[in-house]
Design a protein around this motif. Sequence first.
Motif, PDB file in Angstrom:
ATOM      1  N   PHE A  61       0.866  -1.174   0.000  1.00  7.69           N
ATOM      2  CA  PHE A  61       0.000   0.000   0.000  1.00  7.69           C
ATOM      3  C   PHE A  61       0.906   1.228   0.000  1.00  7.69           C
ATOM      4  O   PHE A  61       1.285   1.730   1.053  1.00  7.69           O
ATOM      5  CB  PHE A  61      -0.922  -0.013   1.222  1.00  7.69           C
ATOM      6  CG  PHE A  61      -2.008   1.014   1.134  1.00  7.69           C
ATOM      7  CD1 PHE A  61      -3.206   0.724   0.500  1.00  7.69           C
ATOM      8  CD2 PHE A  61      -1.838   2.286   1.666  1.00  7.69           C
ATOM      9  CE1 PHE A  61      -4.208   1.681   0.392  1.00  7.69           C
ATOM     10  CE2 PHE A  61      -2.836   3.245   1.564  1.00  7.69           C
ATOM     11  CZ  PHE A  61      -4.025   2.931   0.927  1.00  7.69           C
ATOM     12  N   GLY A 103     -11.209   7.782   0.438  1.00  3.54           N
ATOM     13  CA  GLY A 103     -10.486   6.621  -0.072  1.00  3.54           C
ATOM     14  C   GLY A 103     -11.509   5.614  -0.566  1.00  3.54           C
ATOM     15  O   GLY A 103     -12.421   5.240   0.170  1.00  3.54           O
ATOM     16  N   TYR A 151      -6.472   2.132  -5.952  1.00  6.41           N
ATOM     17  CA  TYR A 151      -6.912   2.994  -4.855  1.00  6.41           C
ATOM     18  C   TYR A 151      -7.184   4.394  -5.398  1.00  6.41           C
ATOM     19  O   TYR A 151      -6.386   4.934  -6.166  1.00  6.41           O
ATOM     20  CB  TYR A 151      -5.833   3.052  -3.771  1.00  6.41           C
ATOM     21  CG  TYR A 151      -6.269   3.782  -2.516  1.00  6.41           C
ATOM     22  CD1 TYR A 151      -7.260   3.255  -1.693  1.00  6.41           C
ATOM     23  CD2 TYR A 151      -5.687   4.996  -2.160  1.00  6.41           C
ATOM     24  CE1 TYR A 151      -7.659   3.926  -0.535  1.00  6.41           C
ATOM     25  CE2 TYR A 151      -6.080   5.671  -0.999  1.00  6.41           C
ATOM     26  CZ  TYR A 151      -7.069   5.123  -0.199  1.00  6.41           C
ATOM     27  OH  TYR A 151      -7.462   5.773   0.940  1.00  6.41           O
ATOM     28  N   LYS A 187     -13.365  12.839   7.851  1.00  4.69           N
ATOM     29  CA  LYS A 187     -12.079  12.342   7.342  1.00  4.69           C
ATOM     30  C   LYS A 187     -11.154  13.519   7.025  1.00  4.69           C
ATOM     31  O   LYS A 187     -10.945  13.865   5.861  1.00  4.69           O
ATOM     32  CB  LYS A 187     -12.342  11.467   6.110  1.00  4.69           C
ATOM     33  CG  LYS A 187     -11.259  10.432   5.874  1.00  4.69           C
ATOM     34  CD  LYS A 187     -11.757   9.349   4.952  1.00  4.69           C
ATOM     35  CE  LYS A 187     -10.657   8.449   4.447  1.00  4.69           C
ATOM     36  NZ  LYS A 187      -9.929   7.734   5.483  1.00  4.69           N
ATOM     37  N   GLY A 207     -11.944  -1.586   6.671  1.00 10.42           N
ATOM     38  CA  GLY A 207     -11.888  -0.300   5.987  1.00 10.42           C
ATOM     39  C   GLY A 207     -11.559  -0.531   4.524  1.00 10.42           C
ATOM     40  O   GLY A 207     -11.274  -1.666   4.125  1.00 10.42           O
ATOM     41  N   THR A 208     -11.602   0.529   3.741  1.00 10.01           N
ATOM     42  CA  THR A 208     -11.307   0.389   2.317  1.00 10.01           C
ATOM     43  C   THR A 208      -9.901  -0.159   2.105  1.00 10.01           C
ATOM     44  O   THR A 208      -9.700  -1.122   1.363  1.00 10.01           O
ATOM     45  CB  THR A 208     -11.436   1.760   1.628  1.00 10.01           C
ATOM     46  OG1 THR A 208     -12.791   2.172   1.774  1.00 10.01           O
ATOM     47  CG2 THR A 208     -11.072   1.689   0.160  1.00 10.01           C
TER      48      THR A 208
END
Length: 337
Positions: free
Chosen positions: A11, A58, A123, A183, A281-282
Amino acid sequence: MENLDWKNLGFGYTDTNFNVRCYYKDGKWGELETSDSNQISLHMAATCLHYGQEAFEGLKAYRGKDGKIRVFRIEENALRMQASAQGILMQEFPIEKFKQAVFKAIKLNEEFVPPYGSGASLYVRPLLIGSGPQIGVKPAEEYMFVVFVMPVGPYFKAGFKPTDYVIYREYDRAAPHGTGNIKVGGNYAASLNAGIRAHKEGYSAVLYLDAQEKKYIDECGPANFFGIKGNSYVTPQSKSILPSITNKSLRQLAKDFGLTIEERRIPVEELAEFSEAGACGTAAVVSPIRSIFDADKEITYMYGDEPGEISQKLYNKLIDIQYGCVDDPHNWVTVVE
Ligand code: PLP
Ligand code: COI
């Protein structure tokens, strides 16, 4: 992108071809613009730099077996970005424009959407900032929206393998009536010290307690928390956690599987009563938790070296929907055409 090692992606940031931008000026949002630069030019007194007028989102785009590209619950991200904007007095970015900008950024970078079966996805990072100058503590009069994308692998190196979490009472990521439920960048700045310490000490993330009483589970640095107890999916109710779209989806799937949903305060000691625990989460998707170490009380809660049966089932169903492998009974995915 034949030379990209899709299966071993982590990531991390990588450049792609284009990003999409939009500017708010003179009381209105302009047209979407395409850029091939990874740089932005900003006034040195922009409010995002001084007073934290910054929010991001995201989400991910997934390539299915059929070659089609799908996004998951994009409207929820658009709405949450509006909630974040309201929370720190930024101009809201319109929902339809948000969707168009995301679709455009994905299509312009289609070659970076990882192949089906690689375990990777694209992403998508929308960003909204106060770009106009202020020196008094006031909202900006100008804003910039940008969306850029990059191929990513699992957020936690282990992927869908249980990892270890830690509780430290000396750090908070958000104040009880602060900005934990939106966020905004400040929450993540506030989580850096604890997060880096946790990594150094061998944990994948910090599990935060409520800032006011330090009695109840809040969430992880980058994800919500859930536990399985008997036939229940239990997840924290708190004003200072981010309303996770993944968690909302898992609650629905758990309900579909016949589980009872308990969204309530979770006292720390109740960690001993869960048969399974996970972060969601994503970026994290569903990340099973192997153990939680309460560093102040020196208690370790153990959940096992392998993913629990219910976590596994939820994970499989979620990614099958996201990759378009099964029916989508709740209309969560949109094909990018
Ligand atoms: N909690 C925090 C603090 C996050 O940063 C994220 C990531 O977006 C989540 C939870 C999970 O939210 P979602 O499932 O909408 O990605
Ligand atoms: C996400 O899951 O999209 C996140 O924002 C988590 C993290 C990368 C900040």
